[in-house]
Design an enzyme around this catalytic site. Structure first.
Site, PDB file in Angstrom:
ATOM      1  N   ARG A  70       0.143 -32.250  -3.053  1.00  8.65           N
ATOM      2  CA  ARG A  70      -0.943 -33.183  -3.337  1.00  8.65           C
ATOM      3  C   ARG A  70      -0.682 -33.864  -4.683  1.00  8.65           C
ATOM      4  O   ARG A  70      -0.006 -33.312  -5.549  1.00  8.65           O
ATOM      5  CB  ARG A  70      -2.286 -32.452  -3.384  1.00  8.65           C
ATOM      6  CG  ARG A  70      -2.791 -32.026  -2.004  1.00  8.65           C
ATOM      7  CD  ARG A  70      -4.163 -31.381  -2.078  1.00  8.65           C
ATOM      8  NE  ARG A  70      -4.136 -30.091  -2.730  1.00  8.65           N
ATOM      9  CZ  ARG A  70      -4.439 -29.869  -3.989  1.00  8.65           C
ATOM     10  NH1 ARG A  70      -4.849 -30.865  -4.765  1.00  8.65           N
ATOM     11  NH2 ARG A  70      -4.371 -28.664  -4.504  1.00  8.65           N
ATOM     12  N   TYR A 211       2.732 -36.223   2.756  1.00  9.19           N
ATOM     13  CA  TYR A 211       2.443 -34.796   2.573  1.00  9.19           C
ATOM     14  C   TYR A 211       1.038 -34.447   3.093  1.00  9.19           C
ATOM     15  O   TYR A 211       0.079 -35.205   2.868  1.00  9.19           O
ATOM     16  CB  TYR A 211       2.570 -34.404   1.075  1.00  9.19           C
ATOM     17  CG  TYR A 211       2.035 -33.012   0.847  1.00  9.19           C
ATOM     18  CD1 TYR A 211       2.807 -31.900   1.216  1.00  9.19           C
ATOM     19  CD2 TYR A 211       0.747 -32.790   0.360  1.00  9.19           C
ATOM     20  CE1 TYR A 211       2.302 -30.613   1.071  1.00  9.19           C
ATOM     21  CE2 TYR A 211       0.241 -31.509   0.215  1.00  9.19           C
ATOM     22  CZ  TYR A 211       1.021 -30.431   0.569  1.00  9.19           C
ATOM     23  OH  TYR A 211       0.524 -29.156   0.443  1.00  9.19           O
ATOM     24  N   LYS A 220      -8.463 -32.369   3.215  1.00 13.46           N
ATOM     25  CA  LYS A 220      -9.020 -32.450   1.861  1.00 13.46           C
ATOM     26  C   LYS A 220      -9.907 -33.685   1.691  1.00 13.46           C
ATOM     27  O   LYS A 220     -10.954 -33.631   1.055  1.00 13.46           O
ATOM     28  CB  LYS A 220      -7.892 -32.480   0.833  1.00 13.46           C
ATOM     29  CG  LYS A 220      -6.982 -31.271   0.896  1.00 13.46           C
ATOM     30  CD  LYS A 220      -7.747 -30.010   0.649  1.00 13.46           C
ATOM     31  CE  LYS A 220      -6.866 -28.791   0.769  1.00 13.46           C
ATOM     32  NZ  LYS A 220      -7.625 -27.544   0.609  1.00 13.46           N
ATOM     33  N   HIS A 240     -14.452 -25.251  -0.502  1.00  9.49           N
ATOM     34  CA  HIS A 240     -13.037 -24.874  -0.376  1.00  9.49           C
ATOM     35  C   HIS A 240     -12.983 -23.355  -0.209  1.00  9.49           C
ATOM     36  O   HIS A 240     -12.621 -22.635  -1.131  1.00  9.49           O
ATOM     37  CB  HIS A 240     -12.308 -25.320  -1.656  1.00  9.49           C
ATOM     38  CG  HIS A 240     -10.816 -25.267  -1.579  1.00  9.49           C
ATOM     39  ND1 HIS A 240     -10.021 -25.188  -2.700  1.00  9.49           N
ATOM     40  CD2 HIS A 240      -9.959 -25.299  -0.517  1.00  9.49           C
ATOM     41  CE1 HIS A 240      -8.748 -25.172  -2.340  1.00  9.49           C
ATOM     42  NE2 HIS A 240      -8.678 -25.232  -1.039  1.00  9.49           N
ATOM     43  N   SER A 262      -6.013 -23.533  -4.597  1.00 10.78           N
ATOM     44  CA  SER A 262      -4.885 -23.665  -3.674  1.00 10.78           C
ATOM     45  C   SER A 262      -3.782 -22.679  -4.045  1.00 10.78           C
ATOM     46  O   SER A 262      -3.488 -22.490  -5.226  1.00 10.78           O
ATOM     47  CB  SER A 262      -4.321 -25.085  -3.763  1.00 10.78           C
ATOM     48  OG  SER A 262      -5.359 -26.012  -3.595  1.00 10.78           O
ATOM     49  N   CYS A 264      -3.621 -19.445  -3.847  1.00  5.88           N
ATOM     50  CA  CYS A 264      -4.045 -18.207  -4.522  1.00  5.88           C
ATOM     51  C   CYS A 264      -4.431 -17.131  -3.505  1.00  5.88           C
ATOM     52  O   CYS A 264      -5.175 -16.210  -3.829  1.00  5.88           O
ATOM     53  CB  CYS A 264      -5.212 -18.471  -5.461  1.00  5.88           C
ATOM     54  SG  CYS A 264      -4.735 -19.351  -6.946  1.00  5.88           S
ATOM     55  N   ASP A 287      -9.501 -22.117   4.831  1.00  7.37           N
ATOM     56  CA  ASP A 287      -9.456 -23.098   3.743  1.00  7.37           C
ATOM     57  C   ASP A 287     -10.782 -23.803   3.465  1.00  7.37           C
ATOM     58  O   ASP A 287     -11.064 -24.117   2.324  1.00  7.37           O
ATOM     59  CB  ASP A 287      -8.372 -24.150   4.063  1.00  7.37           C
ATOM     60  CG  ASP A 287      -7.967 -24.967   2.847  1.00  7.37           C
ATOM     61  OD1 ASP A 287      -7.825 -24.387   1.758  1.00  7.37           O
ATOM     62  OD2 ASP A 287      -7.799 -26.199   2.978  1.00  7.37           O
ATOM     63  N   ARG A 379       5.286 -25.521   3.666  1.00  5.43           N
ATOM     64  CA  ARG A 379       4.064 -25.241   4.439  1.00  5.43           C
ATOM     65  C   ARG A 379       4.353 -24.956   5.906  1.00  5.43           C
ATOM     66  O   ARG A 379       5.346 -25.425   6.459  1.00  5.43           O
ATOM     67  CB  ARG A 379       3.134 -26.464   4.363  1.00  5.43           C
ATOM     68  CG  ARG A 379       2.631 -26.787   2.953  1.00  5.43           C
ATOM     69  CD  ARG A 379       1.490 -25.901   2.591  1.00  5.43           C
ATOM     70  NE  ARG A 379       1.009 -26.107   1.242  1.00  5.43           N
ATOM     71  CZ  ARG A 379      -0.271 -25.960   0.878  1.00  5.43           C
ATOM     72  NH1 ARG A 379      -1.184 -25.621   1.763  1.00  5.43           N
ATOM     73  NH2 ARG A 379      -0.631 -26.119  -0.372  1.00  5.43           N
TER      74      ARG A 379
END
Ligand code: OXD
Ligand code: MN
Length: 613
Positions: A70, A211, A220, A240, A262, A264, A287, A379
């Protein structure tokens, strides 16, 4: 046009975009497997993707090296005034931004196909769900959207002739001139990338990046930035957060929603395999949570997504066996390494590293290369339905009732393994002051400590101070039915840099304590007395400390866990001096919100200051 479209407004918008972006052709997506297979075949033939010989129906993409995460610096909340976007968002005046981007969009799809993707965030037709239409010139985006959202003609049927939808315009920003050869991952240079949100109009314009977080606009952009602004206006919550269901040995269910920044460990926690006897965990989402107050006054959550777009490195049978099972087939991998036997690999994968692989940049790699084979933000895109521990109710249109909120971040020091908020206001304070070391999920420095309130810093579509107030307002509405709030830190290290807590499945021990605290609700303290440490009676005990309620060692179920007593003590230790040293930073953090900072947070800061004296 194979699909009959009866929605005039939608048809007109598509026509406008065609005139502006001038694609070579238009394809209305129907969401079928045939469509997915056809596009994948095309991309493999064009050299954009590798079909993995050793993983059924799975594909590997390598992005341009500049387009791996991002881009928060190029992400805009273009509210009418800068004050409405607040200090944590980048802002450009909407007219100016639209002018700049209109110039960029002009002719930008030349030589490419414009795909029209009708998608639903949340089960199609659920009262909590929202419909979006993404227009994109990227077939990679189409295939990912097939997995991450519910795409198809059914969505257009629900939309009917005049239903509401959120327009999401995306272009990779790389027109193809007649005869020009394409590259495997076309995109625009960083200074031309714009990930723009117009919350007043529920409109998304994204340019220049392929991306996931910048290009799969349901995630997002829609489900967090635009949805958070809608949620504020309409009295619900877009967060989130992962969502999971824990069932105790007596069969009582607890639903937990947890917000971590993000990369974590949200995906790992969402698919947790408890190491404690008799407890079961099921995944609802990894998420994003959309939550509304139900008729019974409780808060109900749905996962608006249909897939997982997770960080690959570090994922293994050791750290997240359920994710590994989910990834066995039908997946898209981005920026992972390719092994000689036609499979993917990344740092932290089970077993020995391969003797040779092709790295994420397409170069030969060996363990001696001295560089990672997969990008740290590589990813996977995987269908949620494939997860062996997906909850049978994960698509229930009314959602699941949330009992517990968890906040947290990555902190090597200061913050203990777990603490419980004294009450809702204190919980909002814990969320508002959450801090974490930065990760590779955003382009920028890794490992710097930053405040990431509610893990929403990159995703809040309006002024963060007003967002804090929204949390207070929701708490006031929920009253005694509000979820209890906890804060965790799985990442505390010893002075010599060793992880103190084993994490992963062992985190179930901490979740168990939370559930037992909830069961012993009648005994919870409502306000700190200032007389600490004081044992608070309940099914699972806790002591008052300046920062919240902490378990003592004996309150945590550590049966069968091989952990040093000293480490447990360190994990639960409050270093008053270190906490006092946090205060100026919290003050500075709060100061940026000016008149938007709720008075109730100032009160919480003063309470903490007093308790630390
Ligand atoms: C994500 C992120 O992709 O938070 O979920 O970056
Ligand atoms: Mn995320």
């Amino acid at each position: 046009m194979a699909v009959m479209v009866k929605h005039e407004k939608l048809k007109n918008w598509v026509q406008e975009v065609v005139e502006l972006c001038r694609p070579g052709s238009i394809h209305w997506c129907n969401g079928t497997k045939e469509e997915y297979d056809h596009l994948m075949t095309l991309m493999v033939e064009n050299g954009m993707a590798d079909s993995l010989q050793n993983r059924p129906n799975s594909f590997l993409f390598r992005s341009d090296p500049s387009d791996v995460a991002r881009v928060e610096d190029r992400t805009y909340i273009s509210a009418p005034t800068q004050d409405e976007a607040g200090p944590t968002n980048h802002w450009i005046d909407p007219d100016e931004l639209k002018k700049t981007m209109t110039e960029l969009y002009t002719g930008c799809m030349q030589g490419r196909t414009l795909y029209v993707i009708p998608f639903s965030m949340g089960p199609i037709g659920s009262p909590i769900s929202k419909i979006g239409i993404e227009l994109t010139d990227s077939p990679y985006v189409v295939c990912n959207m097939h997995i991450m959202t519910r795409v198809g003609t059914k969505v257009l049927e629900v939309l009917g002739t005049d239903g509401d939808y959120i327009p999401c315009l995306h272009s990779i920003g790389a027109p193809l001139a007649e005869g020009q050869e394409d590259v495997p991952w076309p995109c625009a240079p960083i200074e031309k990338k714009y990930i723009s949100h117009f919350p007043q109009e529920n409109l998304i314009w994204s340019f220049g990046s392929g991306y996931g977080g910048n290009a799969l606009l349901g995630k997002k952009c829609l489900a967090l930035r635009i949805a958070s602004a809608m949620a504020k206006r309409e009295g619900w919550m877009a967060e989130h957060m992962l969502i999971l269901r824990l069932t105790n040995p007596e069969g009582r269910r607890f639903h937990i929603a947890a917000a971590f920044p993000s990369a974590c460990g949200k995906t790992n926690l969402a698919m947790l395999e408890p190491t404690i006897e008799g407890w079961k965990c099921e995944c609802i989402g990894d998420d994003i949570a959309w939550m509304k107050i139900g008729n019974d006054g409780r808060l109900y959550a749905i996962n608006p997504e249909a897939g997982f777009f997770g960080v690959a490195p570090g994922t293994s049978y050791n750290s997240n066996p359920m994710a590994m099972e989910t990834l066995k087939e039908n997946c898209i991998f981005t920026n992972c390494a390719l092994t000689d036997d036609g499979d993917i690999w990344w740092e932290g994968f089970d077993g020995e590293p391969p003797a040779h692989a092709i790295d994420w940049k397409g170069n030969d790699w060996t363990p001696d290369s001295g560089r990672p084979a997969a990008h740290p933000n590589a990813r996977f895109t995987a269908p949620a339905a494939q997860c062996p521990v997906i909850c049978p109710d994960w698509e229930d249109p009314k959602g699941v009732p949330i009992d517990i909120f968890v906040f947290g971040g990555r902190r090597a020091g200061v913050v203990p393994l777990v603490n419980e908020a004294y009450n809702w206001d204190h919980g909002v304070f814990l969320g508002a002051t959450a801090a974490s070391e930065t990760t590779a999920a955003n382009i920028g420095a890794v490992g710097n400590l930053r405040r990431d309130p509610f893990a929403m810093q990159p995703f809040c579509g309006y002024h963060m101070g007003d967002y804090f107030q929204h949390w207070f307002d929701m708490g006031d509405k929920l009253g005694a039915k509000a979820p209890r709030i906890f804060y965790v830190n799985w990442f505390r290290k010893s002075p010599d840099g060793k992880w103190l807590w084993p994490g992963f499945g062992e985190n179930s021990r901490v979740l168990k304590w939370m559930c037992e605290r909830v069961e012993g609700r009648a005994d919870a303290v409502e306000t700190p007395t200032g007389l600490f440490p004081r044992k608070v009676e309940g099914k699972a005990g806790a002591v008052e400390t300046p920062i919240g309620l902490l378990p003592r060692k004996e309150d945590l179920d550590l049966t069968g866990l091989d952990i040093d007593n000293d480490d447990v003590e360190e994990l639960l230790r409050i270093d008053t001096k270190a906490w006092q040293a946090e205060l100026p930073d919290i003050e500075k953090h709060f100061d940026q919100f000016g008149r938007h900072l709720p008075q109730r947070l100032k009160v919480q800061l003063e309470n903490l200051r007093k308790r630390l004296k």
